[in-house]
Design an enzyme around this catalytic site. Structure first.
Site, PDB file in Angstrom:
ATOM      1  CB  SER A 190     -15.636   5.360   4.323  1.00 24.08           C
ATOM      2  OG  SER A 190     -16.301   6.384   5.024  1.00 24.08           O
ATOM      3  CG  ASP A 344     -10.344   9.078   9.118  1.00 24.79           C
ATOM      4  OD1 ASP A 344     -11.341   9.816   9.123  1.00 24.79           O
ATOM      5  OD2 ASP A 344     -10.388   7.870   8.785  1.00 24.79           O
ATOM      6  CG  HIS A 374     -12.518   9.571   5.887  1.00 26.66           C
ATOM      7  ND1 HIS A 374     -12.620   8.449   6.685  1.00 26.66           N
ATOM      8  CD2 HIS A 374     -13.563   9.497   5.020  1.00 26.66           C
ATOM      9  CE1 HIS A 374     -13.676   7.751   6.340  1.00 26.66           C
ATOM     10  NE2 HIS A 374     -14.264   8.363   5.323  1.00 26.66           N
TER      11      HIS A 374
END
Length: 390
Positions: A190, A344, A374
């Site tokens: 991320s 995502d 995600h």
């Protein structure tokens, strides 16, 4: 009075649960192809419940939202592994956690620098401990987990600075940790994945340091200036990173006034000459058709808003947007391993990064998780709540 207080307190928490469930059904899209929709539904309702409590406590002046969330992270159960020696250190003022195998080795170990995700909003050494502890014996490596400074006390560019300084410190001390200088990888998920790209770029040309062997970007943030991408539209209401939550994290960390929400979202803050220069890397046209769902229409920027640009031009800094690095630097990058998830909002960031790297001759391996979302990596060891996303 005591019983009445308990009843009122119970009613309060039940009410928050009901609100979280309603919020989920009114605002959330659960992908129809997801293998475990009920599990996903439950976890997201719990996520909304925690966020709601955090907001309520902040409005009541009990505790700030960020402090509350970070306090909860302290309850994460850390697994002890008899095969590992784990040491908490400080590189200057930067907290880091060193994972070393206890087993004897005939030579130096591989090295991994790991930058955790969390948008400067959540995430911690403890939160990523189990994942890193799993990687060390699997990869026969020494791993350094970097605990960069976060909100609410620290804002842009603290994450970049801490990751860069910790990386330099580690690379200069490889012999101390018995790490092979020719086998050091930088990895992150991320936000951390985005800073993997930024730091790897920043280290290009450093003759005083060992060269990075490879970079691993797991559903990474690679730019903040081309948000009308297909995945940003298609997955805008998909947990655990909705468009609203993404923007909130960006605005808080980058210290952006909420007044500029629309200008940032539709790209009106980008100077036309900047878009012309970088469109080849950032355009939605770079996203393969199979990743564009029916109904998606490219959103063209509104008229250029100079005031929005002047207040938010730090979004164009290469310390936040590695896709804006010059071509000369990109061509010198080490091999990249990129991971994307179908469900995502950041899915297309990975595709743009892959295209830029391949076009500049950087070796790329891409793994796409068809059933991934995600944050799915962080559930890998949660047994009942884990997700298999090949």
């Amino acid at each position: 009075m005591f019983i009445l207080g308990l009843v009122l307190l119970s009613s309060f928490f039940v009410g928050v649960v009901v609100w979280a469930v309603l919020q989920h059904f009114l605002t959330t899209d659960i992908p129809s192809t997801l293998q475990h929709p009920t599990k996903f539904w439950f976890l997201h309702c719990m996520f909304l419940y925690v966020l709601a409590l955090a907001e309520i406590f902040e409005k009541l002046g009990i505790c700030s939202m960020l402090r509350f969330l970070q306090l909860l992270q302290g309850s994460v159960r850390i697994k002890k592994d008899a095969r590992l020696m784990v040491t908490d250190l400080y590189f200057g003022t930067i907290p880091v956690r060193l994972f070393q195998p206890k087993a004897a080795s005939s030579g130096p170990w591989r090295g991994i620098l790991f930058f955790p995700g969390g948008s400067g909003f959540v995430g911690s050494l403890d939160f990523h401990h189990n994942l890193c502890g799993f990687l060390v014996p699997e990869m026969d490596s020494v791993l350094l987990l970097v605990g960069y400074r976060k909100l609410p006390d620290h804002h842009y560019p603290s994450i970049f600075q801490d990751c860069l300084n910790a990386s330099i410190h580690f690379l200069k001390a490889l012999t101390t940790f018995r790490v092979d200088p020719a086998r050091v990888v930088i990895c992150g998920d991320s936000t951390g994945g985005g800073y993997v790209a930024c730091i790897t770029q920043a280290l290009v040309g450093r003759s005083d340091l060992p060269q990075i062997r490879a970079q691993v970007l797991i559903y990474a943030v690679t730019q903040l200036i081309s948000l009308p991408l297909p995945s940003y539209w298609q997955n805008r209401n998909v947990p655990f990173l909705s468009q609203k939550f993404t923007m909130m994290c960006v605005f808080k960390y980058m210290v952006i006034d909420v007044h500029w929400w629309d200008a940032i979202l539709n790209g009106a803050f980008r100077p036309p000459e900047v878009w012309r220069k970088y469109r080849k890397w950032l355009s939605p046209d770079n996203i393969p058709r199979r990743f564009r769902k029916p109904g998606y229409q490219p959103l063209f920027p509104g008229p250029f808003n100079e005031a929005a640009y002047l207040e938010n031009k730090h979004l164009l800094d290469v310390a936040n947007a590695p896709l804006l690095r010059d071509d000369e630097t990109i061509t010198q990058l080490p091999a990249a391993f990129l991971v994307s998830c179908e469900h995502d909002i950041l899915h297309d960031d990975t595709l743009l990064c892959m295209k830029q790297s391949e076009d500049q001759g950087v070796p790329v391996t891409w793994h796409h998780m068809e059933d991934g979302f995600h944050g799915s990596l962080m559930f890998f060891d949660k047994k009942l709540f884990s997700f298999h996303a090949p």
